[in-house]
Design a protein around this motif. Structure first.
Motif, PDB file in Angstrom:
ATOM      1  N   TYR A  59     -99.448  48.613 -76.372  1.00 54.59           N
ATOM      2  CA  TYR A  59     -99.561  47.763 -77.545  1.00 54.59           C
ATOM      3  C   TYR A  59     -98.180  47.219 -77.882  1.00 54.59           C
ATOM      4  CZ  TYR A  59    -101.528  46.254 -81.994  1.00 54.59           C
ATOM      5  OH  TYR A  59    -101.977  45.511 -83.039  1.00 54.59           O
ATOM      6  N   THR A  60     -98.098  45.916 -78.120  1.00 53.57           N
ATOM      7  CA  THR A  60     -96.825  45.256 -78.405  1.00 53.57           C
ATOM      8  C   THR A  60     -96.911  44.491 -79.714  1.00 53.57           C
ATOM      9  OG1 THR A  60     -96.432  44.940 -76.039  1.00 53.57           O
ATOM     10  CG2 THR A  60     -95.135  43.577 -77.542  1.00 53.57           C
ATOM     11  N   GLN A  61     -95.841  44.544 -80.484  1.00 51.23           N
ATOM     12  CA  GLN A  61     -95.687  43.685 -81.654  1.00 51.23           C
ATOM     13  C   GLN A  61     -94.388  42.919 -81.478  1.00 51.23           C
ATOM     14  OE1 GLN A  61     -96.363  45.270 -85.582  1.00 51.23           O
ATOM     15  NE2 GLN A  61     -94.768  43.967 -86.433  1.00 51.23           N
ATOM     16  N   SER A  62     -94.451  41.606 -81.678  1.00 52.80           N
ATOM     17  CA  SER A  62     -93.280  40.759 -81.502  1.00 52.80           C
ATOM     18  C   SER A  62     -93.108  39.857 -82.720  1.00 52.80           C
ATOM     19  CB  SER A  62     -93.442  39.896 -80.245  1.00 52.80           C
ATOM     20  OG  SER A  62     -92.335  39.031 -80.101  1.00 52.80           O
ATOM     21  N   VAL A  63     -91.868  39.676 -83.122  1.00 53.14           N
ATOM     22  CA  VAL A  63     -91.542  38.733 -84.193  1.00 53.14           C
ATOM     23  C   VAL A  63     -90.793  37.575 -83.549  1.00 53.14           C
ATOM     24  CG1 VAL A  63     -90.281  38.359 -86.343  1.00 53.14           C
ATOM     25  CG2 VAL A  63     -91.443  40.538 -85.936  1.00 53.14           C
ATOM     26  N   THR A  64     -91.303  36.373 -83.749  1.00 50.21           N
ATOM     27  CA  THR A  64     -90.693  35.167 -83.206  1.00 50.21           C
ATOM     28  C   THR A  64     -90.078  34.368 -84.346  1.00 50.21           C
ATOM     29  OG1 THR A  64     -92.255  35.066 -81.391  1.00 50.21           O
ATOM     30  CG2 THR A  64     -91.155  33.023 -81.956  1.00 50.21           C
ATOM     31  N   THR A  65     -88.907  33.819 -84.089  1.00 47.23           N
ATOM     32  CA  THR A  65     -88.214  32.973 -85.059  1.00 47.23           C
ATOM     33  C   THR A  65     -88.420  31.513 -84.667  1.00 47.23           C
ATOM     34  OG1 THR A  65     -86.543  34.662 -85.413  1.00 47.23           O
ATOM     35  CG2 THR A  65     -85.979  32.427 -86.078  1.00 47.23           C
ATOM     36  N   ILE A  66     -88.857  30.717 -85.634  1.00 49.43           N
ATOM     37  CA  ILE A  66     -88.983  29.271 -85.443  1.00 49.43           C
ATOM     38  C   ILE A  66     -88.102  28.621 -86.501  1.00 49.43           C
ATOM     39  CG2 ILE A  66     -90.555  27.301 -85.449  1.00 49.43           C
ATOM     40  CD1 ILE A  66     -92.809  29.281 -84.745  1.00 49.43           C
ATOM     41  N   SER A  67     -87.130  27.811 -86.057  1.00 51.59           N
ATOM     42  CA  SER A  67     -86.176  27.173 -86.966  1.00 51.59           C
ATOM     43  C   SER A  67     -86.243  25.657 -86.827  1.00 51.59           C
ATOM     44  CB  SER A  67     -84.749  27.624 -86.667  1.00 51.59           C
ATOM     45  OG  SER A  67     -84.622  29.003 -86.801  1.00 51.59           O
ATOM     46  N   SER A  68     -86.276  24.987 -87.979  1.00 51.61           N
ATOM     47  CA  SER A  68     -86.274  23.530 -87.995  1.00 51.61           C
ATOM     48  C   SER A  68     -85.686  23.039 -89.306  1.00 51.61           C
ATOM     49  CB  SER A  68     -87.708  23.016 -87.830  1.00 51.61           C
ATOM     50  OG  SER A  68     -87.726  21.619 -87.788  1.00 51.61           O
ATOM     51  N   TYR A  69     -84.741  22.118 -89.227  1.00 48.69           N
ATOM     52  CA  TYR A  69     -84.144  21.503 -90.420  1.00 48.69           C
ATOM     53  C   TYR A  69     -83.704  22.546 -91.443  1.00 48.69           C
ATOM     54  CZ  TYR A  69     -86.123  17.244 -88.482  1.00 48.69           C
ATOM     55  OH  TYR A  69     -86.443  16.208 -87.645  1.00 48.69           O
ATOM     56  N   ASN A  70     -82.906  23.498 -91.033  1.00 49.72           N
ATOM     57  CA  ASN A  70     -82.347  24.530 -91.909  1.00 49.72           C
ATOM     58  C   ASN A  70     -83.394  25.433 -92.543  1.00 49.72           C
ATOM     59  OD1 ASN A  70     -79.713  23.688 -91.406  1.00 49.72           O
ATOM     60  ND2 ASN A  70     -79.853  22.125 -92.997  1.00 49.72           N
ATOM     61  N   GLN A  71     -84.592  25.449 -92.027  1.00 51.77           N
ATOM     62  CA  GLN A  71     -85.618  26.377 -92.491  1.00 51.77           C
ATOM     63  C   GLN A  71     -85.988  27.290 -91.323  1.00 51.77           C
ATOM     64  OE1 GLN A  71     -88.891  24.148 -94.056  1.00 51.77           O
ATOM     65  NE2 GLN A  71     -87.789  23.578 -95.906  1.00 51.77           N
ATOM     66  N   THR A  72     -86.172  28.558 -91.636  1.00 50.06           N
ATOM     67  CA  THR A  72     -86.500  29.527 -90.602  1.00 50.06           C
ATOM     68  C   THR A  72     -87.770  30.265 -90.978  1.00 50.06           C
ATOM     69  OG1 THR A  72     -84.170  29.797 -90.038  1.00 50.06           O
ATOM     70  CG2 THR A  72     -85.658  31.558 -89.356  1.00 50.06           C
ATOM     71  N   LEU A  73     -88.641  30.393 -89.993  1.00 51.72           N
ATOM     72  CA  LEU A  73     -89.906  31.098 -90.169  1.00 51.72           C
ATOM     73  C   LEU A  73     -89.941  32.241 -89.161  1.00 51.72           C
ATOM     74  CD1 LEU A  73     -92.893  31.226 -91.235  1.00 51.72           C
ATOM     75  CD2 LEU A  73     -93.456  29.647 -89.377  1.00 51.72           C
ATOM     76  N   HIS A  74     -90.192  33.456 -89.642  1.00 49.15           N
ATOM     77  CA  HIS A  74     -90.391  34.609 -88.766  1.00 49.15           C
ATOM     78  C   HIS A  74     -91.890  34.899 -88.757  1.00 49.15           C
ATOM     79  CE1 HIS A  74     -86.158  35.573 -88.347  1.00 49.15           C
ATOM     80  NE2 HIS A  74     -86.024  35.445 -89.648  1.00 49.15           N
ATOM     81  N   THR A  75     -92.497  34.861 -87.584  1.00 46.21           N
ATOM     82  CA  THR A  75     -93.933  35.116 -87.474  1.00 46.21           C
ATOM     83  C   THR A  75     -94.161  36.295 -86.536  1.00 46.21           C
ATOM     84  OG1 THR A  75     -94.105  33.504 -85.706  1.00 46.21           O
ATOM     85  CG2 THR A  75     -94.562  32.731 -87.922  1.00 46.21           C
ATOM     86  N   ALA A  76     -95.055  37.188 -86.946  1.00 42.51           N
ATOM     87  CA  ALA A  76     -95.341  38.386 -86.154  1.00 42.51           C
ATOM     88  C   ALA A  76     -96.679  38.234 -85.448  1.00 42.51           C
ATOM     89  CB  ALA A  76     -95.360  39.614 -87.050  1.00 42.51           C
ATOM     90  N   ALA A  77     -96.722  38.726 -84.234  1.00 46.70           N
ATOM     91  CA  ALA A  77     -97.965  38.773 -83.467  1.00 46.70           C
ATOM     92  C   ALA A  77     -98.041  40.139 -82.813  1.00 46.70           C
ATOM     93  CB  ALA A  77     -97.981  37.666 -82.413  1.00 46.70           C
ATOM     94  N   LYS A  78     -99.241  40.650 -82.656  1.00 50.12           N
ATOM     95  CA  LYS A  78     -99.432  41.945 -82.012  1.00 50.12           C
ATOM     96  C   LYS A  78    -100.675  41.908 -81.160  1.00 50.12           C
ATOM     97  CE  LYS A  78    -100.765  43.325 -86.587  1.00 50.12           C
ATOM     98  NZ  LYS A  78    -100.381  44.136 -87.709  1.00 50.12           N
ATOM     99  N   SER A  79    -100.658  42.701 -80.104  1.00 51.52           N
ATOM    100  CA  SER A  79    -101.753  42.644 -79.145  1.00 51.52           C
ATOM    101  C   SER A  79    -101.700  43.834 -78.191  1.00 51.52           C
ATOM    102  CB  SER A  79    -101.665  41.348 -78.336  1.00 51.52           C
ATOM    103  OG  SER A  79    -102.626  41.306 -77.316  1.00 51.52           O
ATOM    104  N   THR A  80    -102.834  44.135 -77.607  1.00 48.26           N
ATOM    105  CA  THR A  80    -102.877  45.056 -76.473  1.00 48.26           C
ATOM    106  C   THR A  80    -102.126  44.399 -75.323  1.00 48.26           C
ATOM    107  OG1 THR A  80    -105.029  45.859 -77.192  1.00 48.26           O
ATOM    108  CG2 THR A  80    -104.411  46.295 -74.909  1.00 48.26           C
TER     109      THR A  80
END
Length: 183
Positions: free
Chosen positions: A119-140
């Motif tokens: 089982y893995t959980q990953s947090v991805t960073t998406i940055s655009s125009y000085n705004q940053t979004l951290h989104t988490a996904a998890k899966s088998t």
């Protein structure tokens, strides 16, 4: 779900520790190491207009063997960079954590091919125009790999795994190369 799998892995590693006295003296039960992952992230659902992101992840690994064919492993990785996924947007792995069981068979005292499930959980960073979004996904997660033992202490590793493949946000897959040592 991650807590349950991590608990099983930790309990498994603890049970290995409690039974090492009865194991064969030449069997080293625990290992730790580092891997460099070459990851590819495909964005789905609300981010499907973004191109795939390619980045590298540095992964710390700790595991132990139940016997010569089955092991449990916990991993923690951090992203080493970001990739441009549109004209003004960067994306990359921020961190990832996982717990896995590996099953394999040693050939010729050096080569140990295996399959893994976890089982893995990953947090991805998406940055655009000085705004940053951290989104988490998890899966088998599942994968295939091979360890090659140089000597009693040093092992190199190669592995391919679609780490996140069963979620609505992204599909993360990658190839890793690593080194580990037993203690």
């Amino acid at each position: 779900m991650l807590k349950k799998i991590a608990s099983v892995c930790v309990l498994g590693i603890a049970s290995i520790a409690s039974t090492t006295a009865s194991a064969a003296p030449e069997m080293n039960n625990f290992y730790y190491g580092v891997s460099l992952g070459f990851m590819n992230t495909d964005f789905l659902d609300r981010f499907e207009d973004l191109e795939s992101a390619s980045d590298n992840v540095l992964v710390a690994r700790f595991g132990g063997y139940f016997n010569k064919n089955i092991s449990a492993e916990i991993r923690y990785g951090v992203g080493l960079g970001r990739d441009m996924v549109s004209n003004s947007t960067e994306a990359g792995t921020f961190n990832m954590i996982g717990a896995y069981l590996r099953a394999g068979h040693e050939f010729s005292n050096n080569l140990y091919p295996y399959v893994m499930l976890g089982y893995t959980q990953s947090v991805t960073t998406i940055s655009s125009y000085n705004q940053t979004l951290h989104t988490a996904a998890k899966s088998t997660s599942y994968g295939v790999g091979a360890d090659y033992k140089f000597n009693d202490k040093i092992t190199i590793n190669a592995e391919y795994a679609p780490e996140l493949s069963n979620n609505d946000f992204m599909a993360l897959n990658g190839f890793t190369l690593g080194v580990s040592t037993q203690f």
